[in-house]
Scaffold this active site. Structure first.
Site, PDB file in Angstrom:
ATOM      1  N   GLU A 181      -9.384  13.661  -0.669  1.00 33.31           N
ATOM      2  CA  GLU A 181      -7.991  13.688  -1.379  1.00 33.31           C
ATOM      3  C   GLU A 181      -7.504  12.234  -1.857  1.00 33.31           C
ATOM      4  O   GLU A 181      -7.064  12.137  -2.931  1.00 33.31           O
ATOM      5  CB  GLU A 181      -7.246  14.401  -0.510  1.00 33.31           C
ATOM      6  CG  GLU A 181      -7.480  15.879  -0.556  1.00 33.31           C
ATOM      7  CD  GLU A 181      -6.937  16.672   0.686  1.00 33.31           C
ATOM      8  OE1 GLU A 181      -6.674  18.074   0.573  1.00 33.31           O
ATOM      9  OE2 GLU A 181      -6.613  16.251   1.640  1.00 33.31           O
ATOM     10  N   ALA A 330      -5.317  22.538  11.565  1.00 31.40           N
ATOM     11  CA  ALA A 330      -4.200  22.825  12.221  1.00 31.40           C
ATOM     12  C   ALA A 330      -4.151  24.257  12.723  1.00 31.40           C
ATOM     13  O   ALA A 330      -3.482  24.424  13.880  1.00 31.40           O
ATOM     14  CB  ALA A 330      -3.191  22.852  10.874  1.00 31.40           C
ATOM     15  N   GLN A 331      -4.835  25.260  12.082  1.00 30.39           N
ATOM     16  CA  GLN A 331      -4.687  26.609  12.641  1.00 30.39           C
ATOM     17  C   GLN A 331      -5.196  26.839  14.250  1.00 30.39           C
ATOM     18  O   GLN A 331      -4.724  27.667  14.849  1.00 30.39           O
ATOM     19  CB  GLN A 331      -5.539  27.542  11.701  1.00 30.39           C
ATOM     20  CG  GLN A 331      -4.785  27.903  10.680  1.00 30.39           C
ATOM     21  CD  GLN A 331      -3.501  28.664  11.058  1.00 30.39           C
ATOM     22  OE1 GLN A 331      -3.358  29.483  12.015  1.00 30.39           O
ATOM     23  NE2 GLN A 331      -2.464  28.686  10.137  1.00 30.39           N
TER      24      GLN A 331
HETATM   25  C1  LIG Z   1      -5.136  13.045   6.877  1.00 30.17           C
HETATM   26  C2  LIG Z   1      -5.272  14.512   7.484  1.00 30.17           C
HETATM   27  C3  LIG Z   1      -5.416  15.478   6.637  1.00 30.17           C
HETATM   28  C4  LIG Z   1      -5.686  16.777   7.438  1.00 30.17           C
HETATM   29  N1  LIG Z   1      -5.812  17.860   6.766  1.00 30.17           N
HETATM   30  C5  LIG Z   1      -5.815  19.095   7.163  1.00 30.17           C
HETATM   31  C6  LIG Z   1      -5.758  20.188   6.367  1.00 30.17           C
HETATM   32  O1  LIG Z   1      -5.851  20.020   4.985  1.00 30.17           O
HETATM   33  N2  LIG Z   1      -6.210  21.464   7.036  1.00 30.17           N
HETATM   34  C7  LIG Z   1      -6.072  21.705   8.300  1.00 30.17           C
HETATM   35  O2  LIG Z   1      -6.056  22.846   9.007  1.00 30.17           O
HETATM   36  N3  LIG Z   1      -6.032  20.454   9.152  1.00 30.17           N
HETATM   37  C8  LIG Z   1      -6.049  19.137   8.586  1.00 30.17           C
HETATM   38  N4  LIG Z   1      -5.978  18.163   9.316  1.00 30.17           N
HETATM   39  C9  LIG Z   1      -6.114  18.317  10.821  1.00 30.17           C
HETATM   40  C10 LIG Z   1      -4.837  18.898  11.479  1.00 30.17           C
HETATM   41  O3  LIG Z   1      -3.746  17.959  10.899  1.00 30.17           O
HETATM   42  C11 LIG Z   1      -5.000  18.828  13.039  1.00 30.17           C
HETATM   43  O4  LIG Z   1      -6.058  19.558  13.231  1.00 30.17           O
HETATM   44  C12 LIG Z   1      -3.675  19.057  13.700  1.00 30.17           C
HETATM   45  O5  LIG Z   1      -2.634  18.142  13.247  1.00 30.17           O
HETATM   46  C13 LIG Z   1      -4.138  19.080  15.284  1.00 30.17           C
HETATM   47  O6  LIG Z   1      -2.876  19.431  15.846  1.00 30.17           O
HETATM   48  P1  LIG Z   1      -2.608  19.015  17.178  1.00 30.17           P
HETATM   49  O7  LIG Z   1      -1.260  19.548  17.922  1.00 30.17           O
HETATM   50  O8  LIG Z   1      -3.644  19.104  18.190  1.00 30.17           O
HETATM   51  O9  LIG Z   1      -2.279  17.374  17.106  1.00 30.17           O
HETATM   52  P2  LIG Z   1      -1.418  16.571  16.181  1.00 30.17           P
HETATM   53  O10 LIG Z   1      -0.926  17.486  15.229  1.00 30.17           O
HETATM   54  O11 LIG Z   1      -2.064  15.418  15.942  1.00 30.17           O
HETATM   55  O12 LIG Z   1      -0.167  16.106  17.111  1.00 30.17           O
HETATM   56  C14 LIG Z   1      -0.405  15.201  18.153  1.00 30.17           C
HETATM   57  C15 LIG Z   1       1.153  15.162  18.780  1.00 30.17           C
HETATM   58  O13 LIG Z   1       0.883  14.178  19.758  1.00 30.17           O
HETATM   59  C16 LIG Z   1       1.758  13.188  19.993  1.00 30.17           C
HETATM   60  N5  LIG Z   1       1.232  12.270  20.829  1.00 30.17           N
HETATM   61  C17 LIG Z   1      -0.251  11.523  20.966  1.00 30.17           C
HETATM   62  N6  LIG Z   1      -0.578  11.035  21.977  1.00 30.17           N
HETATM   63  C18 LIG Z   1       0.742  11.088  22.743  1.00 30.17           C
HETATM   64  C19 LIG Z   1       1.070  10.640  24.056  1.00 30.17           C
HETATM   65  N7  LIG Z   1       0.202   9.556  24.813  1.00 30.17           N
HETATM   66  N8  LIG Z   1       2.270  10.893  24.452  1.00 30.17           N
HETATM   67  C20 LIG Z   1       3.308  11.471  23.663  1.00 30.17           C
HETATM   68  N9  LIG Z   1       2.815  12.231  22.413  1.00 30.17           N
HETATM   69  C21 LIG Z   1       1.649  11.911  22.089  1.00 30.17           C
HETATM   70  C22 LIG Z   1       1.806  12.684  18.416  1.00 30.17           C
HETATM   71  O14 LIG Z   1       2.637  11.703  18.161  1.00 30.17           O
HETATM   72  C23 LIG Z   1       1.874  14.268  17.942  1.00 30.17           C
HETATM   73  O15 LIG Z   1       3.229  14.672  17.764  1.00 30.17           O
HETATM   74  C24 LIG Z   1      -5.829  16.825   8.656  1.00 30.17           C
HETATM   75  C25 LIG Z   1      -5.601  15.812   9.359  1.00 30.17           C
HETATM   76  C26 LIG Z   1      -5.503  14.678   8.861  1.00 30.17           C
HETATM   77  C27 LIG Z   1      -5.425  13.547   9.867  1.00 30.17           C
END
Ligand SMILES: Cc1cc2nc3c(=O)[nH]c(=O)nc-3n(C[C@H](O)[C@H](O)[C@H](O)COP(=O)(O)OP(=O)(O)OC[C@H]3O[C@@H](n4cnc5c(N)ncnc54)[C@H](O)[C@@H]3O)c2cc1C
Length: 490
Positions: A181, A330-331
């Site tokens: 992208e 994300a899912q």
């Molecule tokens: C550039 C990019 C593009 C992507 N594109 C896609 C896509 O097209 N489709 C898709 O399905 N997935 C995509 N993903 C992956 C998807 O975004 C992740 O799988 C998803 O965000 C995971 O969710 P999560 O809740 O585990 O973590 P995250 O969404 O990363 O959330 C983590 C949270 O924890 C907080 N955090 C971290 N460490 C600490 C700490 N020590 N103390 C307090 N807070 C903390 C962060 O600030 C954040 O709020 C993409 C990821 C990136 C980086």
């Protein structure tokens, strides 16, 4: 140290993170008889899949990162605390968070850990200074500044008759969805958006490279879609370099090693790192206390119900977990968090435990450029305009907030039907601020006093010491002991 307050004697749920897992877990508990405290190190919920559009001037940061506090404002049983969680005490059932020298301890009865993953430079952390990743709003804004800034510097250099090839060479490392992208959008900027804006350079001569050690583009999408994506990128003018490992990287360029042992150096000022992830270091803390294994990316092995061994009250979801080879998407985070919330609610109502967590794969997609995308839904593989329309629909559904959906559509009209980019503004702070902060020993904490410690005279002394430190850093830079050498500036 302050202990966080909770109203009444209700079951206390602490949620770590305001990303996909944290937000959807909290919302899923909105009707439950619990008090939720969400602790996150940023004040926003970040829609990471659209970070590349912030970096390339299509969307504003606010459109993909609305305030978590606002999203949850009508959820009476949830409160939001800003802070980076530094410790989880599984015995005492507390988490400790910090922000600018202020420490808060939050007790819990149930805990959902959704702290996600950061960038991995595969042991070469010093690469980060020269090739920002794509994980946060800071990353995207810094990259925006660097990308548009490189064209500006090239215009200045070219007007003086200098060689500006290194300024007009953009290298994206990592040919997964994010790399594809980014490379596609930089190529569009160079060939379409910016082509009439400069006088001394022809932006269409810019070189955009997408480099990966793997033998194909988009490995999880399979060979056919990978080959199609490579073809589409090449049509856009992207040079796709496969089977090449980045072995060194500095301010002026990078070194790549090919499978046959050949080593090539590419002069490039703007590098973007889109390869590799490393799960939050909170996984390490949890592993040490439970013996749960960590994989190479720091993901923690969880039970089939997403709990930690010996701790049924602690759920870990999303990018932090290693379970059945689930992808970091994300899912997985959303469905995992909803599962954890349902289990917490069910236990309070005396319901039997749910069956183990099962991920329902709704498909994957990646855009290549305007009107072109690839998508995979089960066995169905789509490319081109239809896949792009699917991408549009899915992203509109998942962008948080009606207001953001409307403005995102307007910005997409400007960028995709027209030639413009509404969000090209970049400030010096966005480009250099993070490096300046990184040079302070304790980062931003060095710039503010801890509570109750403000003393004007002492503060002046401290600031003078910091200025001295900055002067010394600049001297080291100019002496060639770090960064660019004097006289070699781009
Ligand atoms: C550039 C990019 C593009 C992507 N594109 C896609 C896509 O097209 N489709 C898709 O399905 N997935 C995509 N993903 C992956 C998807 O975004 C992740 O799988 C998803 O965000 C995971 O969710 P999560 O809740 O585990 O973590 P995250 O969404 O990363 O959330 C983590 C949270 O924890 C907080 N955090 C971290 N460490 C600490 C700490 N020590 N103390 C307090 N807070 C903390 C962060 O600030 C954040 O709020 C993409 C990821 C990136 C980086």
């Amino acid at each position: 140290m302050a202990a966080s307050q909770t109203a009444g004697d209700r079951h206390r749920v602490v949620v770590i993170g305001s990303g996909f897992g944290g937000l959807f877990g909290t919302k899923a508990l909105r009707r439950s008889d619990v008090d939720i405290t969400m602790v996150a190190k940023t004040t926003h919920h970040l829609f990471q899949p659209l970070l590349y559009q912030v970096a390339t001037g299509i969307l504003s940061e606010g459109e993909i990162a609305p305030p978590t506090r606002e999203i949850l404002s009508s959820q009476a049983n949830a409160r939001v605390l800003l802070g980076e969680v530094t410790h989880i005490d599984l015995e005492a059932r507390t988490i400790t968070s910090q922000v600018l020298g202020r420490e808060t301890v939050s007790p819990y009865d149930s805990l959902i850990v959704a702290a996600g993953a950061g960038q991995s430079y595969f042991g070469n952390d010093h690469f980060a200074e020269f090739a920002p990743g794509m994980k946060s709003i800071d990353d995207a804004l810094e990259l925006r500044g660097r990308i548009f800034g490189a064209f500006e510097m090239a215009e200045l250099g070219a007007a003086r008759g200098e060689n500006v090839d290194h300024l007009l060479t953009f290298v994206v490392v990592g040919a997964g969805p994010t790399g594809v992208e980014m490379a596609g959008q930089i190529a569009e900027l160079a060939h379409r958006t910016l082509r009439r804006d400069f006088r001394s350079i022809n932006t269409r001569t810019a070189r955009v490279m997408l480099v990966d050690a793997a033998p194909q583009v988009l490995p999880p999408f399979g060979a056919k879609l990978g080959a199609k994506t490579k073809q589409e990128l090449e049509k856009l003018g992207v040079e796709v370099v496969l089977g090449a490992m980045v072995t060194d990287l500095d301010e002026r360029g990078l070194e790549m090693k090919y499978k046959d042992g050949r080593v090539e150096r590419v002069a490039s000022v703007t590098k973007i790192w889109a390869a590799g992830v490393q799960a939050s270091s909170l996984g390490q803390t949890l592993s040490e206390q439970t013996g749960a294994p960590l994989d190479r990316a720091g993901r923690i092995g969880v039970n089939p119900d997403l709990t930690l061994p010996g701790h049924p009250e602690v759920f870990v979801v999303g990018d932090m977990i290693a379970l059945d080879h689930l992808p970091g998407v994300a899912q997985v985070a959303i469905q995992g968090a909803k599962y954890a919330a349902k289990e917490i609610d069910g236990r309070l109502k005396g319901k039997p435990a749910q069956a183990p967590f099962r991920y329902f794969d709704k498909g994957s997609m990646a855009t290549i450029s305007r009107f072109r995308a690839v998508a995979m839904v089960g066995k169905i593989q789509l490319t081109g305009f239809i896949a792009w329309l699917m991408w549009l629909a899915v992203h509109l559904v998942y962008i948080t907030g009606f207001k953001n959906r409307v403005t995102a559509v307007l910005h997409w009209l400007v960028s995709f039907l027209g030639r413009g980019r509404a969000e090209r503004t970049a400030t010096e702070q966005q480009i250099f601020g993070r490096n300046a902060l990184a040079r302070l020993r304790r980062g931003a904490t060095d710039l503010v006093s801890a509570p109750g410690e403000y003393d004007a005279a002492l503060e002046r002394e401290r600031r003078e010491a910091l200025e001295q430190q900055a002067v010394e850093e600049a001297r080291l830079t100019d002496a060639g002991e770090r960064g660019v050498k004097a006289g070699e500036r781009v």
